[in-house]
Structures are given as C-alpha cells and as structure tokens.
Design a protein around this motif. Structure first.
Motif, mmCIF file in Angstrom:
data_model
loop_
_atom_site.group_PDB
_atom_site.id
_atom_site.type_symbol
_atom_site.label_atom_id
_atom_site.label_comp_id
_atom_site.label_asym_id
_atom_site.label_seq_id
_atom_site.Cartn_x
_atom_site.Cartn_y
_atom_site.Cartn_z
ATOM 1 N N VAL A 96 2.253 4.722 -14.381
ATOM 2 C CA VAL A 96 1.849 3.968 -15.544
ATOM 3 C C VAL A 96 1.161 2.578 -15.552
ATOM 4 C CG1 VAL A 96 2.826 3.042 -17.723
ATOM 5 C CG2 VAL A 96 3.494 5.404 -17.044
ATOM 6 N N ARG A 97 2.016 1.940 -14.721
ATOM 7 C CA ARG A 97 1.556 0.604 -14.429
ATOM 8 C C ARG A 97 0.148 0.446 -13.724
ATOM 9 N NH1 ARG A 97 6.091 -1.006 -12.951
ATOM 10 N NH2 ARG A 97 5.966 -0.480 -10.680
ATOM 11 N N TYR A 98 -0.066 1.230 -12.618
ATOM 12 C CA TYR A 98 -1.162 1.432 -12.109
ATOM 13 C C TYR A 98 -2.559 1.752 -13.009
ATOM 14 C CZ TYR A 98 -4.544 1.889 -8.413
ATOM 15 O OH TYR A 98 -5.969 1.917 -7.688
ATOM 16 N N VAL A 107 -5.942 10.133 -17.650
ATOM 17 C CA VAL A 107 -5.033 10.255 -16.313
ATOM 18 C C VAL A 107 -4.866 11.834 -16.093
ATOM 19 C CG1 VAL A 107 -2.580 9.922 -15.518
ATOM 20 C CG2 VAL A 107 -3.805 8.078 -16.318
ATOM 21 N N VAL A 108 -4.811 12.210 -15.049
ATOM 22 C CA VAL A 108 -4.462 13.594 -14.801
ATOM 23 C C VAL A 108 -3.380 14.065 -13.925
ATOM 24 C CG1 VAL A 108 -5.531 15.875 -13.877
ATOM 25 C CG2 VAL A 108 -7.044 14.421 -14.904
ATOM 26 N N SER A 124 9.578 15.244 -16.177
ATOM 27 C CA SER A 124 10.010 13.908 -17.048
ATOM 28 C C SER A 124 9.086 13.143 -16.525
ATOM 29 C CB SER A 124 11.519 13.628 -16.818
ATOM 30 O OG SER A 124 11.654 13.218 -15.575
ATOM 31 N N VAL A 125 8.452 13.067 -15.429
ATOM 32 C CA VAL A 125 7.555 12.094 -14.817
ATOM 33 C C VAL A 125 6.054 12.364 -15.892
ATOM 34 C CG1 VAL A 125 6.011 11.392 -12.881
ATOM 35 C CG2 VAL A 125 8.300 11.551 -12.520
ATOM 36 N N LYS A 131 3.533 9.386 -22.126
ATOM 37 C CA LYS A 131 3.984 8.604 -23.336
ATOM 38 C C LYS A 131 3.749 7.224 -23.178
ATOM 39 C CE LYS A 131 8.327 8.843 -24.157
ATOM 40 N NZ LYS A 131 9.751 9.125 -24.270
ATOM 41 N N ARG A 132 3.537 6.527 -21.937
ATOM 42 C CA ARG A 132 3.303 5.055 -21.821
ATOM 43 C C ARG A 132 2.128 4.694 -21.266
ATOM 44 N NH1 ARG A 132 8.971 5.789 -19.482
ATOM 45 N NH2 ARG A 132 10.212 5.548 -21.635
#
Length: 141
Positions: A96-98, A107-108, A124-125, A131-132
């Motif tokens: 998420v941060r990256y 993002v895939v 969950s990852v 979500k973020r």
C-alpha cells in the motif's frame, strides 16, 4: 489521449497465483504500453530466518530471486518495460505504502498466496491493499 495505465504495480510472492497475476499485468502493460514494477515483500520473520540460514548476502539475494523467478521469467519474455523491487515489511501495508508513494495507475495482486494457511492471510492482504491503495486494484483469482 492520455493512457489509462502508464505504471502498473505487480505484487508477487512466487506462488502460482502471482504467476497468473503477472500474466494479467503483462497483458495490461502491452495493451497500454505501460511499465510494470514487480514488488516482492520480505517480511521481518522471513528476513531473520534468511540471515540465520544463509552463508552470505549474495545467497540471500539469490534465494529471493529464485522465489519469484517464475514471475521475472514472464516479464523477461514479454516486450514490456519492467523492474523488480524487493521490499521489507508486512506485505499489505508495504505494498500500500509503495503504491501510494510512487503514484501507480493500477495494482495487480493475486487473491491468494503460497499455501492453504496463507490463503487466509493473503486473502486479507489483497483485501487490505484493495481498501487502502489510492488507485484501481485488479485482484486476480
């Protein structure tokens, strides 16, 4: 007209699912003439055990490259512009941060990971990432 996808982030863990995700990322990149950055996240536990069991830094690097070799091979065979990045931390937040810090257009990520136990964790990852992350996310089943 500006392209929809210029920079695609591929989250890879070396599983069969991340190989499938790589195929989608490559397909998108070819269609939109985009660049792909494949990210492999090494968590702290794994990093610690790598250091304990390795004879040197090069061996650690080699093992990590080996882990995502199936993904890098696909990227190499394609005609797209790509880069592979190894990051450290917890998979979800690190991706998420990256993704958010580096302004990706998409993002895939695979819907599950290396084994049945990780299906729950990685599920969950991909959920956390979806979500973020501030850009669209393609979750590959």
């Amino acid at each position: 007209m500006e392209h929809l996808f210029n920079r695609i982030l591929l989250a890879a863990d070396g599983s069969e699912h991340s190989v499938r995700s790589a195929r989608y990322a490559i397909d998108l990149a070819e269609k939109y003439n985009a660049a792909v950055v494949a990210v492999y996240v090494v968590d702290r536990q794994k990093a610690k055990s790598d250091v304990l069991h390795a004879t040197n830094k090069f061996e650690i690097e080699k093992k990590r490259k080996e882990k995502i070799k199936s993904v890098t091979s696909l990227l190499k065979e394609s005609k797209i512009d790509y880069k592979v990045q190894v990051l450290h931390g917890e998979a979800g937040p690190t991706v998420v941060r990256y993704a958010n810090d580096n302004h990706f257009d998409c993002v895939v990520i695979g819907s599950r990971g290396l084994n049945n136990l990780q299906t729950f964790i990685l599920g969950s990852v991909s959920h956390k990432v979806a979500k973020r992350v501030e850009c669209p996310v393609l979750i590959v089943k």
